[in-house]
Design an enzyme around this catalytic site. Structure first.
Site, short mmCIF file in Angstrom:
data_model
loop_
_atom_site.label_atom_id
_atom_site.label_comp_id
_atom_site.label_asym_id
_atom_site.label_seq_id
_atom_site.Cartn_x
_atom_site.Cartn_y
_atom_site.Cartn_z
N CYS A 126 26.86 28.24 -25.24
CA CYS A 126 25.61 28.44 -24.50
C CYS A 126 25.45 27.43 -23.37
O CYS A 126 25.14 27.79 -22.24
CB CYS A 126 24.43 28.36 -25.46
SG CYS A 126 22.83 28.60 -24.65
N CYS B 211 24.79 30.95 -21.74
CA CYS B 211 23.47 31.24 -21.20
C CYS B 211 22.97 30.27 -20.13
O CYS B 211 22.36 30.69 -19.15
CB CYS B 211 22.45 31.32 -22.33
SG CYS B 211 22.91 30.66 -23.91
N LYS C 28 25.08 30.61 -16.82
CA LYS C 28 24.89 31.99 -16.38
C LYS C 28 23.53 32.15 -15.71
O LYS C 28 23.41 32.77 -14.65
CB LYS C 28 25.00 32.93 -17.56
CG LYS C 28 24.61 34.38 -17.26
CD LYS C 28 24.25 35.12 -18.53
CE LYS C 28 22.99 34.58 -19.16
NZ LYS C 28 22.72 35.19 -20.48
N TYR D 126 25.63 42.63 -22.59
CA TYR D 126 24.84 41.65 -21.84
C TYR D 126 25.65 41.01 -20.71
O TYR D 126 25.24 40.99 -19.55
CB TYR D 126 24.42 40.49 -22.75
CG TYR D 126 23.39 40.71 -23.80
CD1 TYR D 126 22.17 40.04 -23.73
CD2 TYR D 126 23.61 41.52 -24.90
CE1 TYR D 126 21.21 40.16 -24.73
CE2 TYR D 126 22.66 41.66 -25.90
CZ TYR D 126 21.46 40.98 -25.81
OH TYR D 126 20.52 41.10 -26.79
N GLU E 69 25.09 41.38 -16.66
CA GLU E 69 24.58 40.19 -15.97
C GLU E 69 25.53 39.74 -14.86
O GLU E 69 25.09 39.43 -13.75
CB GLU E 69 24.38 39.06 -16.99
CG GLU E 69 23.21 39.33 -17.94
CD GLU E 69 23.17 38.41 -19.14
OE1 GLU E 69 22.09 38.27 -19.73
OE2 GLU E 69 24.21 37.82 -19.49
N ARG F 127 33.73 52.04 -20.57
CA ARG F 127 34.36 53.22 -21.17
C ARG F 127 33.36 54.22 -21.73
O ARG F 127 33.68 55.40 -21.92
CB ARG F 127 35.31 52.78 -22.28
CG ARG F 127 34.62 52.12 -23.46
CD ARG F 127 35.60 51.59 -24.48
NE ARG F 127 34.90 50.96 -25.60
CZ ARG F 127 35.51 50.39 -26.62
NH1 ARG F 127 36.83 50.34 -26.66
NH2 ARG F 127 34.82 49.85 -27.61
N HIS G 44 -5.23 39.19 -14.40
CA HIS G 44 -5.11 40.01 -13.17
C HIS G 44 -4.96 39.12 -11.94
O HIS G 44 -5.60 38.09 -11.84
CB HIS G 44 -6.36 40.89 -13.05
CG HIS G 44 -6.29 41.84 -11.91
ND1 HIS G 44 -5.49 42.97 -11.94
CD2 HIS G 44 -6.90 41.84 -10.71
CE1 HIS G 44 -5.63 43.63 -10.80
NE2 HIS G 44 -6.48 42.96 -10.04
N GLU H 142 -0.25 42.38 -17.49
CA GLU H 142 -1.50 43.01 -17.92
C GLU H 142 -1.33 44.49 -18.22
O GLU H 142 -2.15 45.09 -18.93
CB GLU H 142 -2.60 42.81 -16.87
CG GLU H 142 -2.39 43.59 -15.59
CD GLU H 142 -3.55 43.41 -14.60
OE1 GLU H 142 -4.72 43.47 -15.02
OE2 GLU H 142 -3.26 43.21 -13.40
#
Length: 451
Positions: free
Chosen positions: A43, A48, A51, A177, A181, A198, A436, A441
């Protein structure tokens, strides 16, 4: 009672191993830990963290274009790969230092080298034998690249972070993933990019509508999606470029071909043959609910047991293991309602059941969904759209799953995951006043089911 060099010896200093080792050491447990490659694990080093830094970098090309609608004149922009690559590497080295200091300061005896199990209570590191009352395997996963003619010319997610040159043309092979990415990263940084998979649609296991919507949005990002296709062989040409021969009879030229075709448990040369550890056909180590293998003194957590390959899951497993072994707890990891994100562009965030799974498990399912152009893009001119979806059990009003494709989806879904963990009903969402103006929301203003 036998005297051991360590109470707990951890093989692998990744997310799960580091968390378990630190926690145990803080409780006064004598902890040894060995790592031969990536301090901090996949990681931190080739996963992660770098990346997502690359995702940030690749998104600026769109931001420059979007700025015009807001009155900004942005001159001709250029991208310098060595700057991104080397700044990323400096950040990873900084994190490596933090991990090392955390471990050493917590009292963990950190050994640099490959650890190999030589018996139920012994481990060898760099030629030295160590004894331990318990051994914890936390070696994670490893990229899988199939063998075929020319496969020696491809790279995996291990190498992509350190390329000498950024490719003008890139091919990514895979449908998970990492593949989706990196297709976005390559394209955003300026490479002519093709994604080959594939199957008929990427991101298998995700909600079907989410998959279809994501494919439409990804295709808008100058990425050529080639589904129901694969590479049969790769030829290296005289100029150093690569020629991929596809199963549909066509060819594609590229400077870099990256395979993101899954990860396998990293169990090579661990010495598992010296203990009674059982493995699945995939190589994954079999453990019980307490993460104990068939060899009572040997435990395993994280990607190497191949339950759910996510960093936070490995952390949770490491913490549960230590609390159970050394704090007298009887804690089990709850694998239900684990939220996840895919940092493609736009992002995906999801928690709970897909529509397909919801209908399989529940008789009456209401589907709420919304597709819209984010407020920002009403002026940016971008055609990017956001998709939101909520699955509700009509009989109990319980929210079964929530899915989003759009900017910051992971950030939004993390909060919603807490609500689902707490058992939120649709009525709870409806009674919540929105913030908002935000995209988030929309999740508390979807009133009528689409089906």
């Amino acid at each position: 009672m036998a005297e051991f060099d360590f109470d707990l010896f951890v093989i692998g200093a990744g997310s799960g191993g580091v968390r378990a080792g630190r926690m145990a050491a803080a409780m006064g447990v004598r902890v040894g830990m060995a790592e031969d490659r990536y301090l901090g694990g996949t990681c931190v080093n080739v996963g992660c963290v770098p990346k997502k830094l690359f995702v940030y970098g690749s998104h600026f090309s769109e931001e420059f274009e979007n700025a015009a609608g807001f009155g900004w004149t942005v001159g001709k922009s250029t991208f310098d790969w060595p700057t991104l690559r080397d700044n990323k590497t400096k950040e990873i080295e900084r994190l490596n230092g933090i991990y090392r200091n955390m471990l050493v300061n917590s009292g963990v005896n950190l050994l640099d080298g490959r650890a190999r199990i030589t018996g139920p209570n012994t481990v060898e590191v760099s030629g030295t034998q160590y004894s331990a009352e318990r051994i914890l395997i936390a070696t994670g996963g490893w990229p899988y690249v199939p063998e075929f003619p020319g496969s020696e010319h491809v790279i995996s997610s291990n190498e992509v972070f350190y390329l000498d040159e950024f490719p003008k043309r890139a091919i990514v092979v895979g449908g998970g993933y990492i593949a989706v990415e990196f297709a976005g990263i390559f394209a955003g940084l300026g490479a002519e990019t093709s994604l080959i998979y594939r199957g008929d649609l990427f991101l298998r296991g995700f909600d079907q509508e989410v998959r279809e919507f994501t494919a439409e949005e990804v295709a808008k990002k100058n990425i050529s999606l080639r589904f129901n296709n694969n590479i049969e062989k790769i030829d290296k040409q005289a100029d150093g470029s690569l020629l991929a021969h596809l199963t549909d009879g066509s060819t594609l030229e590229a400077d870099t071909i990256m395979y993101a075709t899954g990860r396998v448990p990293n169990v090579m040369d661990l010495g598992l043959e010296n203990v009674r550890v059982e493995q699945k056909n995939s190589g994954a180590i079999v453990v019980n609910d307490q993460f104990q293998t068939a060899e009572p003194s040997v435990y395993a957590i994280g990607d190497v047991i191949d339950r759910i390959q996510l960093t936070p899951v490995a952390l949770a497993e490491g913490m549960a293991l230590v609390r159970n072994l050394y704090a007298g707890k009887n804690q089990q990891v709850d694998y239900d309602l684990i939220a996840t994100a895919v940092f493609c562009q736009p992002n995906i965030g999801t928690v709970g059941l897909s529509e397909e799974k919801s209908r399989e498990l529940y008789e009456n399912v209401d589907v709420y969904k919304s597709t819209f152009r984010a407020m920002k893009h009403t002026m940016s001119g971008s055609d990017e759209k956001t998709f939101m979806k909520m699955l509700v059990d009509r009989d109990t009003d319980k929210v079964l799953g929530v899915h989003m494709v759009g900017p910051d989806a992971g950030e939004i879904i993390q909060g919603i995951a807490v609500a689902l963990k707490a058992g939120a009903t649709k009525a709870v969402f409806d009674s919540t006043i929105g913030i908002h103006p935000t995209a988030a929301e929309e999740f508390v203003t979807m009133r009528e089911p689409a089906s």
